[in-house]
Structure formats: structure tokens, C-alpha cells
Design a protein around this motif. Sequence first.
Motif, PDB file in Angstrom:
ATOM      1  N   UNK A   1       0.827  -1.205   0.000  1.00 22.41           N
ATOM      2  CA  UNK A   1       0.000   0.000   0.000  1.00 22.41           C
ATOM      3  C   UNK A   1       0.858   1.251   0.000  1.00 22.41           C
ATOM      4  N   UNK A   2       1.914   1.218   0.809  1.00 19.63           N
ATOM      5  CA  UNK A   2       2.819   2.369   0.838  1.00 19.63           C
ATOM      6  C   UNK A   2       3.501   2.568  -0.512  1.00 19.63           C
ATOM      7  N   UNK A   3       3.908   1.434  -1.147  1.00 14.77           N
ATOM      8  CA  UNK A   3       4.544   1.512  -2.459  1.00 14.77           C
ATOM      9  C   UNK A   3       3.595   2.119  -3.496  1.00 14.77           C
ATOM     10  N   UNK A   4       2.316   1.689  -3.480  1.00 16.18           N
ATOM     11  CA  UNK A   4       1.344   2.246  -4.415  1.00 16.18           C
ATOM     12  C   UNK A   4       1.125   3.723  -4.170  1.00 16.18           C
ATOM     13  N   UNK A   5       1.033   4.099  -2.871  1.00 18.10           N
ATOM     14  CA  UNK A   5       0.859   5.511  -2.564  1.00 18.10           C
ATOM     15  C   UNK A   5       2.041   6.338  -3.041  1.00 18.10           C
ATOM     16  N   UNK A   6       3.237   5.795  -2.822  1.00 13.91           N
ATOM     17  CA  UNK A   6       4.431   6.521  -3.254  1.00 13.91           C
ATOM     18  C   UNK A   6       4.477   6.622  -4.780  1.00 13.91           C
ATOM     19  N   UNK A   7       4.130   5.507  -5.467  1.00 13.93           N
ATOM     20  CA  UNK A   7       4.128   5.537  -6.937  1.00 13.93           C
ATOM     21  C   UNK A   7       3.098   6.530  -7.462  1.00 13.93           C
ATOM     22  N   UNK A   8       1.913   6.549  -6.832  1.00 15.01           N
ATOM     23  CA  UNK A   8       0.883   7.505  -7.245  1.00 15.01           C
ATOM     24  C   UNK A   8       1.357   8.930  -7.031  1.00 15.01           C
ATOM     25  N   UNK A   9       1.970   9.147  -5.886  1.00 14.42           N
ATOM     26  CA  UNK A   9       2.474  10.490  -5.611  1.00 14.42           C
ATOM     27  C   UNK A   9       3.588  10.885  -6.586  1.00 14.42           C
ATOM     28  N   UNK A  10       4.445   9.896  -6.925  1.00 12.55           N
ATOM     29  CA  UNK A  10       5.498  10.177  -7.903  1.00 12.55           C
ATOM     30  C   UNK A  10       4.906  10.538  -9.259  1.00 12.55           C
ATOM     31  N   UNK A  11       3.857   9.803  -9.685  1.00 14.84           N
ATOM     32  CA  UNK A  11       3.214  10.123 -10.954  1.00 14.84           C
ATOM     33  C   UNK A  11       2.614  11.519 -10.940  1.00 14.84           C
ATOM     34  N   UNK A  12       1.976  11.846  -9.804  1.00 13.00           N
ATOM     35  CA  UNK A  12       1.398  13.190  -9.702  1.00 13.00           C
ATOM     36  C   UNK A  12       2.493  14.247  -9.762  1.00 13.00           C
ATOM     37  N   UNK A  13       3.570  14.022  -9.019  1.00 16.94           N
ATOM     38  CA  UNK A  13       4.666  14.993  -9.026  1.00 16.94           C
ATOM     39  C   UNK A  13       5.300  15.105 -10.412  1.00 16.94           C
ATOM     40  N   UNK A  14       5.482  13.944 -11.060  1.00 20.60           N
ATOM     41  CA  UNK A  14       6.093  13.969 -12.391  1.00 20.60           C
ATOM     42  C   UNK A  14       5.204  14.702 -13.392  1.00 20.60           C
ATOM     43  N   UNK A  15       3.866  14.409 -13.324  1.00 20.46           N
ATOM     44  CA  UNK A  15       2.951  15.114 -14.220  1.00 20.46           C
ATOM     45  C   UNK A  15       2.963  16.611 -13.954  1.00 20.46           C
ATOM     46  N   UNK A  16       3.031  16.969 -12.662  1.00 18.73           N
ATOM     47  CA  UNK A  16       3.060  18.396 -12.333  1.00 18.73           C
ATOM     48  C   UNK A  16       4.341  19.063 -12.837  1.00 18.73           C
ATOM     49  N   UNK A  17       5.444  18.331 -12.764  1.00 24.90           N
ATOM     50  CA  UNK A  17       6.705  18.896 -13.236  1.00 24.90           C
ATOM     51  C   UNK A  17       6.766  18.967 -14.765  1.00 24.90           C
ATOM     52  N   UNK A  18       6.135  17.961 -15.461  1.00 26.27           N
ATOM     53  CA  UNK A  18       6.199  17.922 -16.927  1.00 26.27           C
ATOM     54  C   UNK A  18       5.101  18.735 -17.589  1.00 26.27           C
ATOM     55  N   UNK A  19       4.079  19.129 -16.833  1.00 25.23           N
ATOM     56  CA  UNK A  19       2.942  19.832 -17.443  1.00 25.23           C
ATOM     57  C   UNK A  19       3.365  21.074 -18.223  1.00 25.23           C
ATOM     58  N   UNK A  20       4.248  21.911 -17.698  1.00 25.94           N
ATOM     59  CA  UNK A  20       4.627  23.116 -18.469  1.00 25.94           C
ATOM     60  C   UNK A  20       5.345  22.791 -19.776  1.00 25.94           C
ATOM     61  N   UNK A  21       5.899  21.578 -19.887  1.00 29.31           N
ATOM     62  CA  UNK A  21       6.679  21.234 -21.077  1.00 29.31           C
ATOM     63  C   UNK A  21       5.949  20.289 -22.020  1.00 29.31           C
ATOM     64  N   UNK A  22       4.707  19.859 -21.702  1.00 26.47           N
ATOM     65  CA  UNK A  22       4.016  18.859 -22.525  1.00 26.47           C
ATOM     66  C   UNK A  22       3.728  19.379 -23.924  1.00 26.47           C
ATOM     67  N   UNK A  23       3.244  20.621 -24.012  1.00 26.56           N
ATOM     68  CA  UNK A  23       2.943  21.178 -25.337  1.00 26.56           C
ATOM     69  C   UNK A  23       4.204  21.227 -26.202  1.00 26.56           C
ATOM     70  N   UNK A  24       5.292  21.674 -25.583  1.00 18.53           N
ATOM     71  CA  UNK A  24       6.557  21.726 -26.331  1.00 18.53           C
ATOM     72  C   UNK A  24       7.011  20.331 -26.734  1.00 18.53           C
ATOM     73  N   UNK A  25       6.859  19.361 -25.811  1.00 17.75           N
ATOM     74  CA  UNK A  25       7.256  17.985 -26.132  1.00 17.75           C
ATOM     75  C   UNK A  25       6.407  17.415 -27.269  1.00 17.75           C
ATOM     76  N   UNK A  26       5.099  17.667 -27.232  1.00 18.73           N
ATOM     77  CA  UNK A  26       4.239  17.182 -28.309  1.00 18.73           C
ATOM     78  C   UNK A  26       4.607  17.845 -29.640  1.00 18.73           C
ATOM     79  N   UNK A  27       4.900  19.128 -29.603  1.00 24.13           N
ATOM     80  CA  UNK A  27       5.313  19.819 -30.826  1.00 24.13           C
ATOM     81  C   UNK A  27       6.611  19.233 -31.368  1.00 24.13           C
ATOM     82  N   UNK A  28       7.557  18.964 -30.458  1.00 21.38           N
ATOM     83  CA  UNK A  28       8.829  18.369 -30.893  1.00 21.38           C
ATOM     84  C   UNK A  28       8.609  16.975 -31.461  1.00 21.38           C
ATOM     85  N   UNK A  29       7.691  16.197 -30.854  1.00 22.80           N
ATOM     86  CA  UNK A  29       7.390  14.859 -31.394  1.00 22.80           C
ATOM     87  C   UNK A  29       6.793  14.960 -32.789  1.00 22.80           C
ATOM     88  N   UNK A  30       5.879  15.930 -32.993  1.00 24.16           N
ATOM     89  CA  UNK A  30       5.291  16.108 -34.328  1.00 24.16           C
ATOM     90  C   UNK A  30       6.356  16.523 -35.337  1.00 24.16           C
TER      91      UNK A  30
END
Length: 338
Positions: free
Chosen positions: A112-141
Motif C-alpha cells: 500500500x505504501x509503495x502504491x501511494x508513493x508511486x501515485x504520488x510520484x506520478x502526480x509529481x512527475x505530471x506536475x513537473x512535466x505539465x509546463x513542457x508537454x505542449x513543447x514535447x508534443x510539438x517536438x514529437x510532431x
Amino acid sequence: EEPYRLRTRLLGQLHRGAGCIGRSPQFEGIDIFDSLPVRLCPACEQKIDIHRDHPEGTCYVCTQPVTEDQRRRRGELEKRSLAAEADDLQEVIARTRSDLDQAKADHRHAQSTHQDIARQLNVDRAARLAPFMARLEEMAAQTAALEQKLMALPAIEQMLTRKTAATQTSQAAQERLNRLKQQIDETPTTGRTPIDRCALFADRMNEFLNRHRDDVWVAGNVAISADDLTFYVGTRPWSQVLGAEARVLFFLAYSRALLFLARDLGDDGPYPGLLMLDNPFQQGIASDVVHEVLRDIADAAQATGAQVISTQAVPVPRLSRGIEQIIMPNTYIGEPES
């Protein structure tokens, strides 16, 4: 004497400590002989043969009599020992079960702790990558577009190579055409010009057609374009003006004018030596008109030295000298052919 005393003393201790068990081959002494099996003598350490002769009801180690009371006490001692061991085992099992349950609970908690930590990591990672997602998608295109362009490069190179070769070929052909035009311009012209030739041929056709303006030909004069050899009747192409009867007469005039090429153009153009007509009695043209046309064409053939062969669906009267008629033996449409 000392070894004998030691042996006697050890046997006495064996009987006092563990008691005699008769013929039991698995007797294990307690106290000082706790780890020494009965198969080995505690005094001389020799192997004991349990099958050797000894009095019935005696111990096969010390040969002393063994009573039932001693055996019962020995069995009770063994039962108490086994019961104690069983209690110990139950305690160990209970303790082990408790430890296992605790381990399972710890494992579930860790998951349970591992799942909570993984969920929190995903949330943190998404929050950190959110400002760069549009740029990343543009670069992928852009990357995908570049990959497509890279895949198309070989085909484009082949097209450019073929275009270069075609351009060189076209330039060579244009240069050759320019040289030919220059040679034609520099070469002195002999004979008639194309305009004069077309005019002479049109005059021959109009000469023939003017004789039939009162019966079949009701259109204007024929003219020929020297640029593309298009035949005009009046101001429009012949195919847009003439009807069925007029077209037959137009082709007859064209055929007669071909016979006069040698007379009109001389050495400037070839002329036919043979003219073949396939049943000019068509499209309801009157027979006397066709007879007159055939007579005119026959006279032109005699004048130019050409030969004319015509098939007829109806008998034709002798038109002039030099015309030979051949009657066909078979009739196909109810009338003889000639």
C-alpha cells in the motif's frame, strides 16, 4: 581392576538415570549418556548385539532383571518428554503463525505504501512535466515530419535526377529544332508555299462543288488552313456544318481534287495513282447526280492518268469511253452489284 570398576559404576549410573528397557534397540540414556545410543556400550564403547542370548526379562546391556513398573515409569517419562516437546512445537507453531501474520500485514502495508508513493510520484512527475508537454508534443510532431521527409529523400533525389536528365534532353532537342529552323530559313525555297498549295486544292474542290449547288451542295466555299490543314466550309470546320448528303459530296470532291495534285503542284507533292470509291450511292443522293459525279471523276482520271475503281449498289449506264463495268455474280440485297 580400575576398568572393571569404571564399567560397573557407569552401568549403575545408566540404570539409575534411565532405567533398563529390556530389548528396546533405540534406548537413549539421559544425564551423562544423553547422546550415546544403547547400541554402543557406555563402558567399553563396543557395539551391542541386541540379538545375543540373554535371559528373558532382563536388560540386554547389564543383564539385570527389568520389571513392569520400571518399564511403565520409563514410558511415562517418555510421554512427558514428548508432551513437553509437543508443547514446545505448538508454541513454536503459534509464534511462527503470529510472525507470518505480522509479515503478511507488513507486506500488505508495504505494498500500500509503495502504491501511494508511486501515485504520488506520478502526480509529481505530471506536475513537473505539465509546463513542457505542449513543447514535447510539438517536438514529437516535428520529429515525425522530419522522419517522413527523410524517407522521401531518395524518391526526391531520383525525381531531381530524372528532371535534370529530361531538362538536358529538352534543351538538346530545342537546340536541334532551332538549328533546323535556321537551316530552313537559310535554305532557298523552291516551288509553291503551303498557303498556295492549300488554295489550289480548295479551288479544285470548289470547282467540283459549284456544279451541284442547285441539287445537293447548299453550303459555302471550302477553305483550308495552311497551319493545321483544317478544312473549313464557310467560316466553320466542315464536320460542324455539313449534313449527310453534303458530306458524301464533300468526300467525292476531296477524292477528285487528289487526282489533280500532279497537275497543280508538279514536283512539289506526290499524287495518287489509284482512287477507290465504295458505293457512292448513299444518303439518298439522286442517281443522276451520282452518275454525273462519276462521269466527272472518270474524266479527271483520264486527264491525270490515274485509275478509279468504284463499287455500285445499282446498275450504272455506260458513262463514257474507257469505263468498264463488272457485274458481280452474287446478289446480297436483292439488286445486282457491279
